[in-house]
Design an enzyme around this catalytic site. Structure first.
Site, PDB file in Angstrom:
ATOM      1  CB  SER A 209      -0.850  -0.052   1.273  1.00  0.00           C
ATOM      2  OG  SER A 209      -1.959   0.779   1.181  1.00  0.00           O
ATOM      3  N   GLY A 247      -3.153  -0.500  -3.783  1.00  0.00           N
ATOM      4  CA  GLY A 247      -1.794  -0.079  -3.447  1.00  0.00           C
ATOM      5  C   GLY A 247      -1.336   1.239  -4.006  1.00  0.00           C
ATOM      6  CD  GLU A 289      -8.291  -6.719  -4.550  1.00  0.00           C
ATOM      7  OE1 GLU A 289      -7.368  -6.552  -3.719  1.00  0.00           O
ATOM      8  OE2 GLU A 289      -8.769  -7.831  -4.796  1.00  0.00           O
ATOM      9  N   PRO A 290      -8.395  -0.559  -5.412  1.00  0.00           N
ATOM     10  CG  PRO A 290      -9.041   1.287  -6.718  1.00  0.00           C
ATOM     11  CD  PRO A 290      -9.083  -0.224  -6.678  1.00  0.00           C
ATOM     12  N   GLY A 291      -8.106   1.448  -2.500  1.00  0.00           N
ATOM     13  CA  GLY A 291      -8.813   1.992  -1.345  1.00  0.00           C
ATOM     14  C   GLY A 291      -8.355   3.429  -1.142  1.00  0.00           C
ATOM     15  NE  ARG A 329      -2.424   5.882   6.952  1.00  0.00           N
ATOM     16  CZ  ARG A 329      -1.416   6.462   6.343  1.00  0.00           C
ATOM     17  NH1 ARG A 329      -1.243   7.760   6.420  1.00  0.00           N
ATOM     18  NH2 ARG A 329      -0.558   5.746   5.654  1.00  0.00           N
ATOM     19  CB  CYS A 360      -2.166   9.020  29.147  1.00  0.00           C
ATOM     20  SG  CYS A 360      -3.131   7.536  28.825  1.00  0.00           S
ATOM     21  CE1 TYR A 389      -6.857   0.851   4.670  1.00  0.00           C
ATOM     22  CE2 TYR A 389      -5.686   2.442   3.300  1.00  0.00           C
ATOM     23  CZ  TYR A 389      -6.293   1.208   3.458  1.00  0.00           C
ATOM     24  OH  TYR A 389      -6.340   0.337   2.394  1.00  0.00           O
TER      25      TYR A 389
HETATM   26  N1  LLP Z   1      -6.545  -5.248  -1.532  1.00  0.00           N
HETATM   27  C1  LLP Z   1      -5.982  -5.916  -0.507  1.00  0.00           C
HETATM   28  C2  LLP Z   1      -5.944  -7.372  -0.537  1.00  0.00           C
HETATM   29  C3  LLP Z   1      -5.444  -5.209   0.571  1.00  0.00           C
HETATM   30  O1  LLP Z   1      -4.875  -5.875   1.559  1.00  0.00           O
HETATM   31  C4  LLP Z   1      -5.500  -3.792   0.581  1.00  0.00           C
HETATM   32  C5  LLP Z   1      -4.938  -3.032   1.690  1.00  0.00           C
HETATM   33  C6  LLP Z   1      -6.113  -3.148  -0.507  1.00  0.00           C
HETATM   34  C7  LLP Z   1      -6.614  -3.907  -1.548  1.00  0.00           C
HETATM   35  C8  LLP Z   1      -6.228  -1.654  -0.586  1.00  0.00           C
HETATM   36  O2  LLP Z   1      -4.982  -1.058  -0.630  1.00  0.00           O
HETATM   37  P1  LLP Z   1      -4.832   0.514  -0.928  1.00  0.00           P
HETATM   38  O3  LLP Z   1      -5.272   0.760  -2.358  1.00  0.00           O
HETATM   39  O4  LLP Z   1      -5.682   1.249   0.013  1.00  0.00           O
HETATM   40  O5  LLP Z   1      -3.389   0.783  -0.735  1.00  0.00           O
HETATM   41  N2  LLP Z   1      -3.649   0.842   7.299  1.00  0.00           N
HETATM   42  C9  LLP Z   1      -2.623   1.123   6.323  1.00  0.00           C
HETATM   43  C10 LLP Z   1      -2.940   0.519   4.981  1.00  0.00           C
HETATM   44  C11 LLP Z   1      -3.150  -0.972   5.050  1.00  0.00           C
HETATM   45  C12 LLP Z   1      -3.539  -1.554   3.737  1.00  0.00           C
HETATM   46  C13 LLP Z   1      -3.890  -2.963   3.858  1.00  0.00           C
HETATM   47  N3  LLP Z   1      -4.355  -3.562   2.672  1.00  0.00           N
HETATM   48  C14 LLP Z   1      -2.409   2.613   6.236  1.00  0.00           C
HETATM   49  O6  LLP Z   1      -3.064   3.361   6.961  1.00  0.00           O
HETATM   50  O7  LLP Z   1      -1.556   3.083   5.479  1.00  0.00           O
END
Ligand code: LLP
Length: 436
Positions: A209, A247, A289-291, A329, A360, A389
């Site tokens: 990511s 990612g 699978e973008p988040g 984060r 604290c 996140y």
């Molecule tokens: N697909 C899978 C299988 C994943 O494990 C993830 C994220 C995504 C898609 C989405 O990834 P993105 O496009 O958002 O990078 N908590 C961390 C990020 C953890 C991501 C875990 N997996 C942060 O705050 O940076």
């Protein structure tokens, strides 16, 4: 000027988002407050989808719910036509609730429970299987339900990514997926292709990511397509969905450069094309699978300054009403989130300060050594790029109620997540008989 072009500043020097004054929203809805801009989410989705859809005949963008699974946000993406990447039973339920059909849901994770698998199989969701044991479990579930389960495998391609080690997931030592290099993944496909309860549909990988460099994605695509070719050659298995995971990062720091989705697509798609031609493969659909890319920069966290403490020869401390409980984060990954004083936008940044939450713990900070205009008690601080996140990883540490979230859209503003109250914190606690 604010760090990102979809934010503005009005004549009072206040930050604006989605056509609304941040200071007024903080007064109306209270702080700490997450504010998310609907139009920005739509723009981000369309840009990402368009970049790939322009270059490939069949593209499915499954928004990663883990970034922000608020119902309204998931509904926005469903209305854009996005699919859903889910990694828990509840995320799967949310996707169904907002109307994403099972055929557009992808279920990932390395420890899916029997109940979760049952819901996935019953809804025709594509399951990316993470281990051989899980494969057997999926088969049992399918056979019990009298249905064929649609499956792919999460493959571990051993790709190094330039990101924080906690969020790099494609290295061989990572807990995810089946090893590609040793033949473990191939073996799993061999088993699956002999099981009549299963339909082998896809191949999946997620290398990590917050990646702003196209090279690791290219390596991922090369390695996945090499395996797809091998599956065809050795097992006569056609892979109809190649899922490259999420990612894609965003620039958090003012001097960071984005990796435009168009550029990513122009580097990835030819790799798929070439492999298809060279190995006479069927043309698979591509899934992503973008988040973070979809929602991160659409969100801002507004926090109120309680006290300021000057320190001789060192950055002063500015204490605000939320910290790692609302946004973990910085504490967890040392992540940088840009910070501005929302009621003093455009004023000359003159002071070097640290911004601390009320908890604290010394790790409870939102930013260190930031140059801001002179900060006073009562000022409103805006923390940027928290749509992904942020609230999703918040906690009630020190019994802090979680913040509310407001959705803004071209001048409209409405609560999409209520602020928790004290009662919400103790709601699930019970007193045993002997202590009453
Ligand atoms: N697909 C899978 C299988 C994943 O494990 C993830 C994220 C995504 C898609 C989405 O990834 P993105 O496009 O958002 O990078 N908590 C961390 C990020 C953890 C991501 C875990 N997996 C942060 O705050 O940076």
């Amino acid at each position: 000027m604010p760090i990102k072009p979809h934010f503005g500043v009005n004549e009072r020097g206040h930050l604006t988002i989605g056509g609304r004054d941040a200071v007024e929203m903080a007064e109306r809805f209270g702080t700490p407050l997450y504010v998310v801009d609907e139009q920005r989410i739509r723009e981000n989705y369309r840009r990402f989808y368009g970049a790939f859809a322009q270059r490939w005949h069949s593209v499915m963008v499954c928004y990663a719910y883990k970034a922000n699974s608020n119902l309204a946000i998931c509904k926005i993406l469903q209305s854009e036509g996005a699919g859903a990447e889910v990694s828990s039973g509840c995320e799967l339920q949310i996707a169904s609730r907002v109307g994403v059909p099972g055929q557009r849901i992808i279920f990932n994770g390395n420890n899916k429970s029997a109940a979760e698998l049952e819901a996935a199989v019953a809804n025709d969701v594509l399951i990316n299987v993470d281990s051989v044991q899980e494969l057997l479990s999926v088969r049992r579930t399918a056979s019990r339900l009298g249905r064929r389960a649609r499956v792919g495998f999460r493959v571990n391609p051993d790709v190094k990514t330039p990101t924080h080690s906690y969020i790099a997931t494609g290295l061989r030592e990572s807990k995810f997926g089946l090893d590609a290099a040793s033949g473990q993944a191939l073996e799993a496909y061999r088993m699956a292709s002999d099981m009549e309860e299963l339909e082998v549909v896809g191949i999946h990988c997620h290398i990590g990511s917050q990646i702003l460099d196209a090279a690791p994605f290219e390596e991922e695509a090369e390695k996945l397509m090499a395996l797809v070719a091998q599956l065809k050659e050795e097992l006569d298995v056609d892979i109809s969905l190649v899922d490259l995971g999420g990612g894609l990062g965003i620039p958090y720091k003012p001097d960071e450069k984005e990796l435009p989705p168009e550029q990513l697509a122009s580097r990835i798609v030819p790799i798929i094309e070439r492999a298809v031609e060279e190995h006479h493969l069927i043309r698979p659909a591509l899934a992503f699978e973008p988040g973070r890319y979809i929602v991160a920069d659409a969100g801002v966290l507004l926090v109120r300054v309680g006290y300021c403490k000057a320190r001789p020869g060192m950055p002063g401390w500015v204490a605000v009403d939320a910290g790692m409980n609302a946004l973990i984060r910085p504490a967890l990954y040392g992540a940088y989130h840009h910070i501005e004083v929302a009621n003093k936008v455009g004023m000359e940044p003159r002071e070097l300060v640290n911004i601390a939450g009320p908890l604290c713990e010394s790790g409870d900070f939102l930013g260190k050594e930031r140059r801001l205009p002179p900060v006073e008690a009562g000022d409103l601080i805006a923390v940027f790029d928290v749509g992904a996140y942020g609230l999703a990883m918040s906690s009630q540490h020190t019994a802090q109620p979680r913040p509310a979230m407001v959705l803004v859209n071209s001048g409209k503003a409405e609560i999409v997540r209520l602020r928790e109250g004290y009662d919400d914190i103790t709601r699930l606690d019970r007193m045993p008989e002997w202590l009453k």
